[in-house]
Scaffold this active site. Structure first.
Site, PDB file in Angstrom:
ATOM      1  N   SER A 163       0.798  -1.223   0.000  1.00  0.00           N
ATOM      2  CA  SER A 163       0.000   0.000   0.000  1.00  0.00           C
ATOM      3  C   SER A 163       0.830   1.273   0.000  1.00  0.00           C
ATOM      4  O   SER A 163       0.334   2.333  -0.403  1.00  0.00           O
ATOM      5  CB  SER A 163      -0.957   0.012   1.200  1.00  0.00           C
ATOM      6  N   HIS A 213       2.362   4.755   4.707  1.00  0.00           N
ATOM      7  CA  HIS A 213       1.468   5.437   3.781  1.00  0.00           C
ATOM      8  C   HIS A 213       1.949   6.858   3.491  1.00  0.00           C
ATOM      9  O   HIS A 213       1.893   7.319   2.349  1.00  0.00           O
ATOM     10  CB  HIS A 213       0.057   5.470   4.352  1.00  0.00           C
TER      11      HIS A 213
END
Length: 344
Positions: A163, A213
Protein backbone atom coordinates in the site's frame (compact mmCIF):
# COMPACT_ATOMS: atom_id res chain seq x y z
CA UNK A 1 -8.55 1.31 -1.04
CA UNK A 2 -6.59 -1.56 0.47
CA UNK A 3 -6.12 -2.17 4.15
CA UNK A 4 -2.79 -0.44 4.06
CA UNK A 5 0.68 -1.49 5.08
CA UNK A 6 -0.13 -3.51 8.15
CA UNK A 7 2.35 -3.53 10.99
CA UNK A 8 2.90 -5.51 14.15
CA UNK A 9 5.44 -6.99 16.53
CA UNK A 10 7.69 -9.90 15.66
CA UNK A 11 5.26 -12.45 17.16
CA UNK A 12 2.22 -10.82 15.63
CA UNK A 13 2.62 -12.22 12.11
CA UNK A 14 0.43 -15.00 10.84
CA UNK A 15 -1.98 -15.80 8.01
CA UNK A 16 -5.69 -15.83 8.75
CA UNK A 17 -8.09 -18.47 7.52
CA UNK A 18 -9.43 -18.04 4.02
CA UNK A 19 -12.51 -15.81 3.74
CA UNK A 20 -13.24 -16.56 0.09
CA UNK A 21 -11.77 -13.24 -1.05
CA UNK A 22 -9.21 -14.70 -3.44
CA UNK A 23 -11.87 -16.15 -5.79
CA UNK A 24 -13.52 -12.73 -5.75
CA UNK A 25 -10.18 -11.12 -6.64
CA UNK A 26 -9.71 -13.61 -9.48
CA UNK A 27 -13.21 -12.76 -10.75
CA UNK A 28 -12.41 -9.04 -10.82
CA UNK A 29 -9.17 -9.69 -12.74
CA UNK A 30 -11.02 -11.86 -15.27
CA UNK A 31 -13.68 -9.20 -15.72
CA UNK A 32 -11.05 -6.54 -16.42
CA UNK A 33 -8.73 -8.58 -18.63
CA UNK A 34 -11.32 -10.80 -20.30
CA UNK A 35 -13.81 -8.25 -21.56
CA UNK A 36 -13.87 -7.37 -25.24
CA UNK A 37 -11.59 -4.49 -26.16
CA UNK A 38 -9.67 -4.58 -22.86
CA UNK A 39 -6.11 -3.23 -22.99
CA UNK A 40 -4.72 -6.04 -20.77
CA UNK A 41 -1.58 -4.24 -19.45
CA UNK A 42 1.09 -6.88 -18.76
CA UNK A 43 3.09 -5.21 -15.97
CA UNK A 44 -0.01 -4.77 -13.81
CA UNK A 45 -0.89 -8.42 -14.39
CA UNK A 46 2.65 -9.47 -13.42
CA UNK A 47 2.49 -7.46 -10.18
CA UNK A 48 -0.88 -8.98 -9.30
CA UNK A 49 0.44 -12.48 -9.96
CA UNK A 50 3.67 -11.90 -7.99
CA UNK A 51 1.89 -10.62 -4.89
CA UNK A 52 -0.69 -13.41 -4.98
CA UNK A 53 1.84 -16.20 -5.52
CA UNK A 54 4.04 -14.90 -2.71
CA UNK A 55 1.03 -14.94 -0.38
CA UNK A 56 -0.17 -18.42 -1.42
CA UNK A 57 3.36 -19.94 -1.65
CA UNK A 58 2.24 -22.95 -3.71
CA UNK A 59 4.41 -26.07 -4.11
CA UNK A 60 8.14 -25.47 -4.28
CA UNK A 61 7.72 -21.72 -3.72
CA UNK A 62 7.03 -22.41 -0.05
CA UNK A 63 10.60 -23.66 0.37
CA UNK A 64 12.22 -21.08 -1.91
CA UNK A 65 10.60 -17.87 -0.65
CA UNK A 66 11.76 -16.38 2.66
CA UNK A 67 9.28 -16.29 5.50
CA UNK A 68 7.13 -13.29 6.38
CA UNK A 69 9.14 -12.61 9.54
CA UNK A 70 12.37 -12.67 7.54
CA UNK A 71 11.34 -9.91 5.11
CA UNK A 72 9.06 -7.63 7.13
CA UNK A 73 10.14 -3.98 7.01
CA UNK A 74 12.01 -2.94 10.17
CA UNK A 75 13.94 0.37 10.12
CA UNK A 76 16.28 -0.63 12.92
CA UNK A 77 17.39 -3.89 11.29
CA UNK A 78 17.83 -2.20 7.91
CA UNK A 79 19.82 0.80 9.14
CA UNK A 80 21.91 -0.81 11.88
CA UNK A 81 22.45 -4.27 10.36
CA UNK A 82 22.14 -3.59 6.62
CA UNK A 83 19.29 -6.07 6.15
CA UNK A 84 18.27 -4.77 2.70
CA UNK A 85 16.21 -7.86 1.91
CA UNK A 86 13.53 -6.34 4.14
CA UNK A 87 13.75 -3.06 2.26
CA UNK A 88 13.00 -4.52 -1.18
CA UNK A 89 10.82 -7.58 -0.47
CA UNK A 90 8.48 -6.41 2.29
CA UNK A 91 6.04 -4.65 -0.12
CA UNK A 92 5.25 -7.98 -1.81
CA UNK A 93 4.21 -9.77 1.40
CA UNK A 94 0.79 -9.49 3.04
CA UNK A 95 -0.50 -10.42 6.48
CA UNK A 96 -3.89 -11.81 5.54
CA UNK A 97 -6.25 -12.60 2.71
CA UNK A 98 -8.22 -9.41 3.29
CA UNK A 99 -4.99 -7.39 3.33
CA UNK A 100 -3.98 -8.90 -0.02
CA UNK A 101 -7.48 -8.49 -1.49
CA UNK A 102 -7.84 -4.78 -0.77
CA UNK A 103 -4.33 -3.96 -1.94
CA UNK A 104 -4.64 -5.98 -5.15
CA UNK A 105 -8.04 -4.57 -6.11
CA UNK A 106 -6.54 -1.11 -5.64
CA UNK A 107 -3.52 -2.11 -7.76
CA UNK A 108 -5.82 -3.51 -10.45
CA UNK A 109 -7.75 -0.24 -10.76
CA UNK A 110 -4.77 2.12 -10.58
CA UNK A 111 -2.38 -0.04 -12.57
CA UNK A 112 -4.66 -0.47 -15.57
CA UNK A 113 -5.24 3.27 -15.85
CA UNK A 114 -1.62 4.28 -15.40
CA UNK A 115 -0.06 1.57 -17.57
CA UNK A 116 -2.55 2.14 -20.38
CA UNK A 117 -1.81 5.87 -20.45
CA UNK A 118 1.97 5.68 -19.83
CA UNK A 119 2.98 2.51 -21.63
CA UNK A 120 4.33 -0.65 -20.02
CA UNK A 121 8.02 0.33 -20.02
CA UNK A 122 7.48 3.70 -18.34
CA UNK A 123 4.95 2.19 -15.92
CA UNK A 124 7.44 -0.50 -14.85
CA UNK A 125 10.06 2.19 -14.36
CA UNK A 126 7.64 4.26 -12.28
CA UNK A 127 6.65 1.35 -10.03
CA UNK A 128 10.31 0.50 -9.34
CA UNK A 129 11.08 4.15 -8.56
CA UNK A 130 8.03 4.57 -6.33
CA UNK A 131 8.81 1.37 -4.42
CA UNK A 132 12.38 2.45 -3.70
CA UNK A 133 11.42 6.04 -2.82
CA UNK A 134 8.44 5.12 -0.61
CA UNK A 135 10.55 2.64 1.35
CA UNK A 136 13.36 5.18 1.56
CA UNK A 137 11.03 7.93 2.80
CA UNK A 138 9.65 5.63 5.49
CA UNK A 139 13.16 4.70 6.56
CA UNK A 140 14.27 8.34 6.81
CA UNK A 141 11.19 9.41 8.76
CA UNK A 142 11.56 6.48 11.16
CA UNK A 143 15.17 7.41 11.83
CA UNK A 144 14.33 11.10 12.13
CA UNK A 145 11.75 10.48 14.85
CA UNK A 146 14.53 9.23 17.13
CA UNK A 147 15.79 12.82 17.42
CA UNK A 148 12.33 13.82 18.65
CA UNK A 149 12.58 11.32 21.51
CA UNK A 150 10.22 8.67 20.12
CA UNK A 151 12.51 5.66 19.75
CA UNK A 152 10.17 2.68 19.63
CA UNK A 153 6.99 4.05 18.04
CA UNK A 154 8.21 3.59 14.47
CA UNK A 155 11.90 2.67 14.51
CA UNK A 156 11.43 -0.86 15.87
CA UNK A 157 8.18 -1.87 14.23
CA UNK A 158 7.51 -4.41 11.50
CA UNK A 159 5.46 -3.70 8.38
CA UNK A 160 4.54 -5.44 5.14
CA UNK A 161 2.27 -4.69 2.20
CA UNK A 162 2.08 -2.93 -1.15
CA UNK A 163 0.00 0.00 0.00
CA UNK A 164 2.94 2.41 0.31
CA UNK A 165 3.46 2.05 -3.45
CA UNK A 166 -0.31 2.29 -3.99
CA UNK A 167 -0.47 5.64 -2.17
CA UNK A 168 2.34 6.91 -4.41
CA UNK A 169 0.48 5.67 -7.51
CA UNK A 170 -2.66 7.42 -6.29
CA UNK A 171 -0.76 10.71 -6.08
CA UNK A 172 0.56 10.29 -9.64
CA UNK A 173 -2.84 9.22 -11.00
CA UNK A 174 -4.72 12.18 -9.54
CA UNK A 175 -1.99 14.84 -9.90
CA UNK A 176 -3.59 16.65 -12.84
CA UNK A 177 -7.18 15.65 -12.22
CA UNK A 178 -9.87 18.28 -11.70
CA UNK A 179 -12.46 15.67 -10.73
CA UNK A 180 -14.00 15.12 -7.32
CA UNK A 181 -14.13 11.75 -5.55
CA UNK A 182 -16.38 10.29 -2.87
CA UNK A 183 -14.46 9.10 0.15
CA UNK A 184 -16.44 7.70 3.08
CA UNK A 185 -19.36 9.99 2.32
CA UNK A 186 -17.21 13.08 1.70
CA UNK A 187 -16.71 14.81 -1.65
CA UNK A 188 -13.13 16.04 -2.05
CA UNK A 189 -10.88 17.03 -4.99
CA UNK A 190 -9.17 13.98 -6.45
CA UNK A 191 -5.70 15.54 -6.12
CA UNK A 192 -6.10 15.59 -2.32
CA UNK A 193 -7.68 12.13 -2.04
CA UNK A 194 -4.45 10.45 -0.90
CA UNK A 195 -4.07 12.87 2.04
CA UNK A 196 -7.67 12.41 3.12
CA UNK A 197 -7.36 8.65 2.87
CA UNK A 198 -4.18 8.72 4.96
CA UNK A 199 -6.11 10.28 7.85
CA UNK A 200 -9.26 8.20 7.45
CA UNK A 201 -7.37 4.89 7.40
CA UNK A 202 -5.63 5.79 10.63
CA UNK A 203 -9.01 6.60 12.20
CA UNK A 204 -10.85 3.47 11.05
CA UNK A 205 -7.91 1.00 10.96
CA UNK A 206 -5.48 2.04 13.72
CA UNK A 207 -3.12 -0.91 13.13
CA UNK A 208 -1.89 0.32 9.76
CA UNK A 209 1.49 1.94 9.20
CA UNK A 210 1.09 5.70 9.17
CA UNK A 211 4.69 6.31 8.11
CA UNK A 212 4.45 3.69 5.36
CA UNK A 213 1.47 5.44 3.78
CA UNK A 214 2.93 8.90 4.31
CA UNK A 215 6.19 7.75 2.74
CA UNK A 216 4.18 6.62 -0.31
CA UNK A 217 2.52 10.02 -0.67
CA UNK A 218 5.85 11.83 -0.39
CA UNK A 219 7.39 9.43 -2.92
CA UNK A 220 4.60 10.23 -5.39
CA UNK A 221 5.19 13.96 -4.96
CA UNK A 222 8.96 13.58 -5.44
CA UNK A 223 8.39 11.46 -8.55
CA UNK A 224 6.13 14.12 -10.06
CA UNK A 225 8.68 16.83 -9.27
CA UNK A 226 11.45 14.81 -10.95
CA UNK A 227 9.29 14.23 -14.03
CA UNK A 228 8.61 17.96 -14.33
CA UNK A 229 12.28 18.84 -13.84
CA UNK A 230 13.80 16.43 -16.35
CA UNK A 231 12.40 16.09 -19.85
CA UNK A 232 12.54 12.79 -21.72
CA UNK A 233 12.47 9.21 -20.48
CA UNK A 234 14.47 8.26 -17.43
CA UNK A 235 17.38 5.77 -17.69
CA UNK A 236 15.38 2.90 -16.20
CA UNK A 237 12.64 3.34 -18.79
CA UNK A 238 15.25 3.26 -21.56
CA UNK A 239 16.71 0.07 -20.05
CA UNK A 240 13.30 -1.63 -19.86
CA UNK A 241 12.49 -0.57 -23.44
CA UNK A 242 15.81 -1.92 -24.73
CA UNK A 243 15.35 -5.26 -22.96
CA UNK A 244 11.81 -5.53 -24.34
CA UNK A 245 13.04 -4.92 -27.89
CA UNK A 246 15.74 -7.58 -27.53
CA UNK A 247 13.34 -10.16 -26.08
CA UNK A 248 10.61 -9.55 -28.68
CA UNK A 249 12.93 -9.29 -31.71
CA UNK A 250 12.75 -13.04 -32.66
CA UNK A 251 8.94 -12.93 -32.59
CA UNK A 252 8.79 -9.80 -34.75
CA UNK A 253 11.30 -11.31 -37.19
CA UNK A 254 9.19 -14.49 -37.51
CA UNK A 255 6.05 -12.42 -38.10
CA UNK A 256 7.84 -10.46 -40.85
CA UNK A 257 8.89 -13.70 -42.56
CA UNK A 258 5.32 -15.02 -42.43
CA UNK A 259 3.94 -11.81 -43.92
CA UNK A 260 6.58 -11.91 -46.67
CA UNK A 261 5.75 -15.52 -47.52
CA UNK A 262 2.00 -14.89 -47.62
CA UNK A 263 2.45 -11.91 -49.95
CA UNK A 264 4.11 -14.11 -52.59
CA UNK A 265 0.76 -15.72 -53.44
CA UNK A 266 -0.51 -19.25 -53.03
CA UNK A 267 -0.08 -22.29 -55.28
CA UNK A 268 -3.16 -24.02 -56.66
CA UNK A 269 -3.66 -26.73 -59.32
CA UNK A 270 -1.17 -26.58 -62.18
CA UNK A 271 -0.79 -22.81 -61.98
CA UNK A 272 -0.39 -20.07 -59.44
CA UNK A 273 -2.70 -17.26 -58.41
CA UNK A 274 -1.76 -14.27 -56.28
CA UNK A 275 -0.02 -11.01 -56.98
CA UNK A 276 0.07 -9.58 -60.51
CA UNK A 277 3.45 -10.35 -62.00
CA UNK A 278 5.17 -8.86 -65.00
CA UNK A 279 6.02 -11.01 -67.99
CA UNK A 280 9.65 -11.06 -66.87
CA UNK A 281 8.64 -12.50 -63.47
CA UNK A 282 6.38 -15.25 -64.95
CA UNK A 283 8.17 -18.66 -64.86
CA UNK A 284 9.27 -20.12 -68.19
CA UNK A 285 6.62 -22.37 -69.73
CA UNK A 286 3.73 -20.38 -68.24
CA UNK A 287 1.79 -17.29 -69.23
CA UNK A 288 0.01 -14.98 -66.77
CA UNK A 289 -3.65 -14.12 -67.26
CA UNK A 290 -4.15 -10.35 -67.43
CA UNK A 291 -7.53 -10.61 -65.69
CA UNK A 292 -7.03 -12.95 -62.69
CA UNK A 293 -3.18 -13.26 -62.71
CA UNK A 294 -3.43 -17.07 -62.87
CA UNK A 295 -0.28 -18.67 -64.38
CA UNK A 296 -1.35 -20.99 -67.19
CA UNK A 297 0.58 -23.51 -69.23
CA UNK A 298 1.65 -22.34 -72.68
CA UNK A 299 -0.11 -25.42 -74.07
CA UNK A 300 -3.44 -23.61 -73.61
CA UNK A 301 -4.53 -20.27 -75.02
CA UNK A 302 -7.50 -19.77 -72.65
CA UNK A 303 -7.10 -19.04 -68.91
CA UNK A 304 -8.02 -22.16 -66.97
CA UNK A 305 -9.29 -20.02 -64.10
CA UNK A 306 -11.49 -17.37 -65.76
CA UNK A 307 -11.50 -18.37 -69.49
CA UNK A 308 -9.93 -15.08 -70.59
CA UNK A 309 -8.07 -15.30 -73.92
CA UNK A 310 -4.30 -14.99 -73.92
CA UNK A 311 -3.08 -11.54 -74.97
CA UNK A 312 0.57 -11.95 -75.98
CA UNK A 313 1.79 -11.20 -79.52
CA UNK A 314 2.00 -14.74 -80.93
CA UNK A 315 -1.48 -15.62 -79.73
CA UNK A 316 -2.93 -12.38 -81.10
CA UNK A 317 -1.78 -13.42 -84.57
CA UNK A 318 -3.51 -16.78 -84.23
CA UNK A 319 -6.65 -15.01 -82.98
CA UNK A 320 -6.70 -12.80 -86.07
CA UNK A 321 -6.26 -15.78 -88.32
CA UNK A 322 -9.01 -17.80 -86.64
CA UNK A 323 -11.51 -15.00 -86.19
CA UNK A 324 -11.01 -13.29 -89.52
CA UNK A 325 -8.63 -10.64 -88.23
CA UNK A 326 -11.06 -9.25 -85.72
CA UNK A 327 -8.71 -9.95 -82.80
CA UNK A 328 -11.47 -11.62 -80.78
CA UNK A 329 -12.72 -15.19 -80.50
CA UNK A 330 -16.27 -15.89 -81.48
CA UNK A 331 -18.76 -17.05 -78.89
CA UNK A 332 -18.91 -20.50 -80.50
CA UNK A 333 -15.13 -20.80 -80.45
CA UNK A 334 -14.89 -19.87 -76.77
CA UNK A 335 -17.67 -22.39 -75.96
CA UNK A 336 -15.90 -25.10 -77.97
CA UNK A 337 -12.59 -24.50 -76.19
CA UNK A 338 -14.22 -24.64 -72.78
CA UNK A 339 -15.81 -27.98 -73.65
CA UNK A 340 -12.47 -29.28 -74.88
CA UNK A 341 -10.81 -28.24 -71.60
CA UNK A 342 -13.37 -30.05 -69.44
CA UNK A 343 -13.40 -33.16 -71.67
CA UNK A 344 -9.66 -33.70 -71.20
Amino acid sequence: MGAGMSRGRRRGFGLEASRGMLPLLALQVLMEYGRAGASRPPVTAALLAANTLIYLRPGALHEILPSLARVSFNPQLIIEYGDWVRFFLSPFYHLSESHLFYNMTSLLWKGIQLETSMGSAEFASMVAALLAMSQGMTLLMSKGLIFLGDYTAYYDQYAVGFSGVLFAMKVVLNAWSDDFVYLHGMVIPAKYAAWAELILIQVFIPGTSFLGHLGGILAGLVYLWLKRSFNGPDPFTLLVTSITKVVTWPLKFAQKLLRSASSQGRMTGRGRVGRRASARETPRGLWSCSTCTYDNSIATDICEMCSTAREDHSFSQRQNHQAGGSGELSVDEIRRRRLQRFDR
